[in-house]
Design a protein around this motif. Structure first.
Motif, PDB file in Angstrom:
ATOM      1  N   GLU A  91       0.698  -1.134   0.309  1.00 30.02           N
ATOM      2  CA  GLU A  91      -0.080  -0.322  -0.552  1.00 30.02           C
ATOM      3  C   GLU A  91       0.806   1.387  -0.078  1.00 30.02           C
ATOM      4  O   GLU A  91       0.587   2.554  -0.193  1.00 30.02           O
ATOM      5  CB  GLU A  91      -1.377  -0.230   0.959  1.00 30.02           C
ATOM      6  CG  GLU A  91      -2.226  -0.488   1.117  1.00 30.02           C
ATOM      7  CD  GLU A  91      -2.861  -0.678  -0.314  1.00 30.02           C
ATOM      8  OE1 GLU A  91      -3.768   0.716  -0.267  1.00 30.02           O
ATOM      9  OE2 GLU A  91      -3.656  -1.824  -0.490  1.00 30.02           O
ATOM     10  N   THR A  92       2.209   1.023   0.750  1.00 27.32           N
ATOM     11  CA  THR A  92       3.044   2.688   0.611  1.00 27.32           C
ATOM     12  C   THR A  92       4.125   2.274  -0.341  1.00 27.32           C
ATOM     13  O   THR A  92       4.710   3.402   0.070  1.00 27.32           O
ATOM     14  CB  THR A  92       2.838   2.840   2.174  1.00 27.32           C
ATOM     15  OG1 THR A  92       3.903   1.240   2.961  1.00 27.32           O
ATOM     16  CG2 THR A  92       2.109   3.114   2.948  1.00 27.32           C
ATOM     17  N   ASP A  93       4.531   1.153  -0.554  1.00 34.93           N
ATOM     18  CA  ASP A  93       6.200   1.550  -0.649  1.00 34.93           C
ATOM     19  C   ASP A  93       6.889   1.183  -1.807  1.00 34.93           C
ATOM     20  O   ASP A  93       5.761  -0.052  -2.545  1.00 34.93           O
ATOM     21  CB  ASP A  93       6.949   0.870   0.446  1.00 34.93           C
ATOM     22  CG  ASP A  93       6.887   1.034   2.324  1.00 34.93           C
ATOM     23  OD1 ASP A  93       6.347   2.578   2.319  1.00 34.93           O
ATOM     24  OD2 ASP A  93       7.099   0.252   2.998  1.00 34.93           O
ATOM     25  N   LEU A  94       7.383   1.659  -2.698  1.00 38.64           N
ATOM     26  CA  LEU A  94       8.171   0.742  -3.844  1.00 38.64           C
ATOM     27  C   LEU A  94       9.612   0.709  -3.372  1.00 38.64           C
ATOM     28  O   LEU A  94      10.217   1.709  -3.327  1.00 38.64           O
ATOM     29  CB  LEU A  94       8.004   2.144  -4.459  1.00 38.64           C
ATOM     30  CG  LEU A  94       6.415   2.220  -5.131  1.00 38.64           C
ATOM     31  CD1 LEU A  94       6.231   3.701  -5.161  1.00 38.64           C
ATOM     32  CD2 LEU A  94       5.756   1.650  -6.389  1.00 38.64           C
ATOM     33  N   VAL A  95       9.839  -0.365  -3.657  1.00 38.35           N
ATOM     34  CA  VAL A  95      11.443  -0.778  -3.950  1.00 38.35           C
ATOM     35  C   VAL A  95      12.244  -1.623  -5.411  1.00 38.35           C
ATOM     36  O   VAL A  95      11.391  -2.645  -5.306  1.00 38.35           O
ATOM     37  CB  VAL A  95      11.569  -2.110  -2.548  1.00 38.35           C
ATOM     38  CG1 VAL A  95      12.996  -2.050  -2.058  1.00 38.35           C
ATOM     39  CG2 VAL A  95      11.152  -1.480  -0.698  1.00 38.35           C
ATOM     40  N   TRP A  96      13.223  -0.596  -5.591  1.00 37.11           N
ATOM     41  CA  TRP A  96      14.207  -0.963  -6.283  1.00 37.11           C
ATOM     42  C   TRP A  96      15.076  -1.569  -5.810  1.00 37.11           C
ATOM     43  O   TRP A  96      15.657  -1.673  -4.571  1.00 37.11           O
ATOM     44  CB  TRP A  96      14.557  -0.520  -7.148  1.00 37.11           C
ATOM     45  CG  TRP A  96      13.755   0.920  -8.173  1.00 37.11           C
ATOM     46  CD1 TRP A  96      13.899   0.926  -9.282  1.00 37.11           C
ATOM     47  CD2 TRP A  96      12.940   1.866  -7.381  1.00 37.11           C
ATOM     48  NE1 TRP A  96      12.745   1.857 -10.239  1.00 37.11           N
ATOM     49  CE2 TRP A  96      11.467   2.292  -8.464  1.00 37.11           C
ATOM     50  CE3 TRP A  96      12.269   2.025  -6.555  1.00 37.11           C
ATOM     51  CZ2 TRP A  96      10.599   3.042  -8.332  1.00 37.11           C
ATOM     52  CZ3 TRP A  96      11.101   3.338  -6.474  1.00 37.11           C
ATOM     53  CH2 TRP A  96      10.283   3.810  -7.385  1.00 37.11           C
TER      54      TRP A  96
END
Length: 141
Positions: A91-96
């Motif tokens: 719902e809140t995070d985006l990780v590369w």
């Protein structure tokens, strides 16, 4: 084929950008100094907010993701890959990630930049809480 998404976020005084294997953008508005992978907060989207077509593109083997980080006149380009295990349901995070580790926050794997490798002039702008535009362009077969 190609599909693009744009995310707006901002830096935070506690951005450290020292993580060796990932970088992250979050919808959360606060950041403790312990979050050394987080480069921006207050994002207008988390992983689950990306369009279904974009999420589908990133969940395909062979997809190439080009991420452009633009803040205060400084730009960094990160190249990564999608893969079949990516779910983009957080719902809140985006990780590369540099690695192949997958979780609901993972946007892409095999990233050619980590938080530590991002240009320091970009990080300085983010530490001054400047606004950042993140352009995600997925190219897929």
């Amino acid at each position: 084929m190609e599909i693009t998404e744009i995310i707006h976020c901002r830096g935070h005084k506690n951005v450290r950008a020292l993580h060796k294997s990932t970088f992250e953008i979050t919808k959360e508005t606060e950041l403790s100094p312990n979050g050394d992978c987080i480069i921006a907060v207050d994002a207008d989207r988390g992983a689950a907010d990306l369009s279904p077509a974009f999420r589908d593109a990133l969940s395909r083997d062979g997809t190439i993701l080009t991420t452009t980080l633009s803040c205060g006149g400084v730009t960094a380009i990160v190249r990564s890959e999608g893969c079949a295990g990516i779910t983009l349901t957080h719902e809140t995070d985006l990780v590369w990630r540099r690695s192949t580790f997958l979780c609901p926050r993972t946007v892409a794997i095999y990233s050619d930049h980590t938080a530590r490798q991002l240009p320091r002039d970009l990080i300085e702008k983010l530490q001054n809480e400047e606004e950042m535009t993140v352009t995600l362009r997925a190219e897929f077969p």
